[in-house]
Design a protein around this motif. Structure first.
Motif, PDB file in Angstrom:
ATOM      1  N   UNK A  34       0.821  -1.206   0.000  1.00 12.56           N
ATOM      2  CA  UNK A  34       0.000   0.000   0.000  1.00 12.56           C
ATOM      3  C   UNK A  34       0.861   1.264   0.000  1.00 12.56           C
ATOM      4  N   UNK A  35       2.019   1.207   0.663  1.00 16.54           N
ATOM      5  CA  UNK A  35       2.942   2.339   0.603  1.00 16.54           C
ATOM      6  C   UNK A  35       3.436   2.543  -0.828  1.00 16.54           C
ATOM      7  N   UNK A  36       3.813   1.440  -1.487  1.00 16.51           N
ATOM      8  CA  UNK A  36       4.315   1.530  -2.858  1.00 16.51           C
ATOM      9  C   UNK A  36       3.245   2.050  -3.817  1.00 16.51           C
ATOM     10  N   UNK A  37       1.993   1.729  -3.516  1.00 16.57           N
ATOM     11  CA  UNK A  37       0.889   2.175  -4.372  1.00 16.57           C
ATOM     12  C   UNK A  37       0.395   3.577  -4.017  1.00 16.57           C
ATOM     13  N   UNK A  38       1.009   4.201  -3.036  1.00 16.75           N
ATOM     14  CA  UNK A  38       0.653   5.571  -2.682  1.00 16.75           C
ATOM     15  C   UNK A  38      -0.686   5.725  -1.993  1.00 16.75           C
ATOM     16  N   UNK A  39      -1.161   4.675  -1.315  1.00 16.40           N
ATOM     17  CA  UNK A  39      -2.440   4.776  -0.603  1.00 16.40           C
ATOM     18  C   UNK A  39      -2.219   5.582   0.675  1.00 16.40           C
ATOM     19  N   UNK A  40      -2.884   6.705   0.865  1.00 19.70           N
ATOM     20  CA  UNK A  40      -2.669   7.508   2.081  1.00 19.70           C
ATOM     21  C   UNK A  40      -2.981   6.710   3.345  1.00 19.70           C
ATOM     22  N   UNK A  41      -2.211   6.963   4.401  1.00 23.16           N
ATOM     23  CA  UNK A  41      -2.400   6.230   5.650  1.00 23.16           C
ATOM     24  C   UNK A  41      -3.805   6.410   6.218  1.00 23.16           C
ATOM     25  N   UNK A  42      -4.420   7.568   5.956  1.00 22.99           N
ATOM     26  CA  UNK A  42      -5.750   7.820   6.509  1.00 22.99           C
ATOM     27  C   UNK A  42      -6.873   7.539   5.504  1.00 22.99           C
ATOM     28  N   UNK A  43      -6.543   6.874   4.391  1.00 22.94           N
ATOM     29  CA  UNK A  43      -7.575   6.565   3.401  1.00 22.94           C
ATOM     30  C   UNK A  43      -8.565   5.550   3.974  1.00 22.94           C
ATOM     31  N   UNK A  44      -9.874   5.735   3.765  1.00 24.39           N
ATOM     32  CA  UNK A  44     -10.854   4.802   4.330  1.00 24.39           C
ATOM     33  C   UNK A  44     -10.680   3.372   3.837  1.00 24.39           C
ATOM     34  N   UNK A  45     -10.113   3.207   2.624  1.00 26.47           N
ATOM     35  CA  UNK A  45      -9.970   1.871   2.071  1.00 26.47           C
ATOM     36  C   UNK A  45      -8.601   1.262   2.374  1.00 26.47           C
ATOM     37  N   UNK A  46      -7.781   1.955   3.162  1.00 24.07           N
ATOM     38  CA  UNK A  46      -6.470   1.413   3.511  1.00 24.07           C
ATOM     39  C   UNK A  46      -6.641   0.249   4.486  1.00 24.07           C
ATOM     40  N   UNK A  47      -5.943  -0.882   4.231  1.00 31.48           N
ATOM     41  CA  UNK A  47      -6.014  -2.049   5.106  1.00 31.48           C
ATOM     42  C   UNK A  47      -4.938  -2.043   6.185  1.00 31.48           C
ATOM     43  N   UNK A  48      -3.719  -1.615   5.821  1.00 34.53           N
ATOM     44  CA  UNK A  48      -2.564  -1.766   6.704  1.00 34.53           C
ATOM     45  C   UNK A  48      -2.026  -0.393   7.094  1.00 34.53           C
ATOM     46  N   UNK A  49      -2.213  -0.035   8.349  1.00 31.69           N
ATOM     47  CA  UNK A  49      -1.752   1.261   8.851  1.00 31.69           C
ATOM     48  C   UNK A  49      -0.301   1.223   9.297  1.00 31.69           C
ATOM     49  N   UNK A  50       0.241   0.033   9.490  1.00 36.78           N
ATOM     50  CA  UNK A  50       1.625  -0.129   9.904  1.00 36.78           C
ATOM     51  C   UNK A  50       2.074  -1.514   9.470  1.00 36.78           C
ATOM     52  N   UNK A  51       3.326  -1.851   9.769  1.00 34.80           N
ATOM     53  CA  UNK A  51       3.900  -3.122   9.319  1.00 34.80           C
ATOM     54  C   UNK A  51       3.918  -4.176  10.416  1.00 34.80           C
ATOM     55  N   UNK A  52       3.107  -3.985  11.456  1.00 34.94           N
ATOM     56  CA  UNK A  52       3.156  -4.871  12.617  1.00 34.94           C
ATOM     57  C   UNK A  52       1.914  -5.751  12.689  1.00 34.94           C
ATOM     58  N   UNK A  53       2.045  -6.867  13.392  1.00 41.59           N
ATOM     59  CA  UNK A  53       0.874  -7.701  13.655  1.00 41.59           C
ATOM     60  C   UNK A  53       0.164  -7.193  14.905  1.00 41.59           C
ATOM     61  N   UNK A  54      -1.031  -7.744  15.175  1.00 45.66           N
ATOM     62  CA  UNK A  54      -1.836  -7.233  16.277  1.00 45.66           C
ATOM     63  C   UNK A  54      -2.503  -8.361  17.064  1.00 45.66           C
ATOM     64  N   UNK A  55      -1.706  -9.281  17.611  1.00 43.69           N
ATOM     65  CA  UNK A  55      -2.313 -10.229  18.546  1.00 43.69           C
ATOM     66  C   UNK A  55      -2.849  -9.458  19.746  1.00 43.69           C
ATOM     67  N   UNK A  56      -3.880  -9.989  20.391  1.00 45.56           N
ATOM     68  CA  UNK A  56      -4.466  -9.275  21.521  1.00 45.56           C
ATOM     69  C   UNK A  56      -5.070 -10.240  22.520  1.00 45.56           C
ATOM     70  N   UNK A  57      -5.302  -9.715  23.717  1.00 51.71           N
ATOM     71  CA  UNK A  57      -5.915 -10.492  24.787  1.00 51.71           C
ATOM     72  C   UNK A  57      -6.909  -9.587  25.502  1.00 51.71           C
ATOM     73  N   UNK A  58      -8.095 -10.132  25.767  1.00 52.37           N
ATOM     74  CA  UNK A  58      -9.109  -9.396  26.533  1.00 52.37           C
ATOM     75  C   UNK A  58      -9.385 -10.174  27.813  1.00 52.37           C
TER      76      UNK A  58
END
Length: 404
Positions: free
Chosen positions: A111-135
């Motif tokens: 998405x960076x290479x394709x010039x998709x803005x970080x705040x674009x509504x259709x952007x999937x990946x805001x960063x290069x990290x994974x997001x495991x979580x625990x609740x």
């Protein structure tokens, strides 16, 4: 140690009362969904070391090794690798999955290479990290987690008696499980909108009737949850997708760990949430936000199984630890009654959050920090912390193996 000032995020699904009740504040009438604690740039905690308020990410950036410790920075980089939250769901969150580390890195780079803005509504990946979580539940907490075995969902669809669900039930029985789950999930997400909205209406009505008329049925509790989801999201294809998932009700102190590719949604309740420091979410439904079906199908793991409710295990220090398989975070619970003299292990960064009673922390200088529910502190690596008071404290840090 530094007392933190934190931001409440007012997402529409948030409870109007749960966080005010814990914090001892008056409700505003508006949703209060999440209280963030950490160094995420979206809402970093603030602290004051005598020269005015600064953000925790700024403090860490100025001296990563001093704040995080040499072992943490060597293993996980120069930023706080986890984000801690109080999460108060008054309505269902979106049905979603998170990518693994390789998928996140590749998707972000593309998405960076394709010039998709970080705040674009259709952007999937805001960063290069994974997001495991625990609740971890502080109150009774409802959620959806992972696929139910295909045969079980076929039985659910049979019990609902909705003709439009019969082809899905037949497919779930006829194909190998992974293939069947993928095909039904895909069919639901790509169905013609008017047709799927009609199916949702019929299925939700049938679920509500089953829950009301047959409270002892094996699917009664799940059906009540699906009907409630449909009330919030009428006609949303995510309602049918949700019916493929395990419904889970956590008791206070129980937790769920959500790894990469596991579809899930939180429905209602108050809990302590910890996650890797990432914004990467791929949504499946129950939201007006962007749903990228091809990318979603690449990331979802079409595997069924028990959702795996976690209960804390005591360690040698008396802490109750929620074991997870990742390095970025470790959550533990400390009941401080009679805990005077208990010293938390140092050598790593810590976020410490009081959720009940009054907890007293003492650093190396002996100065007390008295914490009420909702209060939190940041203790940098090397800071010795002694527990006292009478209450419940959650400790967020990196995994033990990182600090060894």
């Amino acid at each position: 140690m530094d007392r933190l000032q934190n931001t409440v995020r007012p997402y529409a699904w948030g409870s109007t009362t749960a966080l005010p009740e814990l914090l001892g504040t008056e409700p505003t009438g508006e949703p209060q969904a999440e209280l963030w604690m950490g160094a995420h740039p979206g809402a970093p905690s603030r602290l004051d070391r005598g020269a005015g308020a600064v953000t925790l990410d700024q403090v860490i950036a100025a001296d990563p090794e001093g704040e995080l410790g040499a072992a943490t920075t060597a293993a996980l980089g120069a930023r706080l690798p986890f984000l801690l939250k109080l999460l108060a769901a008054g309505a269902p969150l979106s049905l979603q999955v998170h990518p693994d580390l390789a998928q996140a890195a590749a998707g972000f780079a593309e998405e960076e290479a394709n010039g998709v803005p970080l705040d674009a509504p259709h952007r999937n990946y805001r960063d290069a990290n994974h997001k495991p979580e625990l609740i971890c539940a502080l109150t009774a907490f409802d959620g959806l987690c992972g696929f139910r075995p295909a045969s079980g969902t076929a039985e659910l669809f049979d019990a609902l008696g909705v003709d439009e669900l019969k082809p899905y039930a037949d497919l779930l029985r006829a194909r190998p499980e992974g293939d069947a789950l993928r095909e039904v999930f895909t069919a639901v997400l790509t169905a013609e909108p008017e047709a799927v909205a009609r199916t949702v209406e019929l299925a939700a009505g049938a679920a509500a009737r089953l829950a009301a008329e047959h409270p002892d049925h094996r699917f009664a509790e799940a059906c009540a949850a699906y009907a409630e989801i449909a009330r919030h999201y009428p006609g949303d294809r995510g309602v049918i997708a949700a019916m493929l998932l395990n419904h889970v009700r956590l008791a206070p102190g129980e937790a769920l760990y959500l790894g990469a590719g596991v579809p899930h949604a939180y429905l209602e309740g108050l809990g302590v949430e910890i996650m890797a420091n990432s914004d990467n979410v791929l949504r499946c439904g129950l939201t007006p936000k962007h749903v990228d079906v091809p990318e979603l199908l690449r990331v979802v793991r079409f595997e069924s199984g028990d959702p795996g409710v976690l209960r804390p295990e005591p360690d040698a220090t008396g802490a109750e630890v929620y074991a997870t398989p990742i390095d970025e975070f470790q959550l533990s619970r400390h009941l401080t009654e009679g805990a005077a003299g208990t010293v938390l292990p140092d050598g790593r960064p810590q976020l410490l959050l009081c959720v009940r009673g009054r907890v007293t922390l003492r650093g190396a200088d002996g100065a007390p920090f008295d914490l009420a529910p909702g209060d939190s502190v940041f203790a940098p690596a090397g800071e010795s912390v002694e527990l006292g008071g009478s209450g419940t404290l959650f400790r967020a840090t990196v995994a033990d193996r990182v600090a060894r």
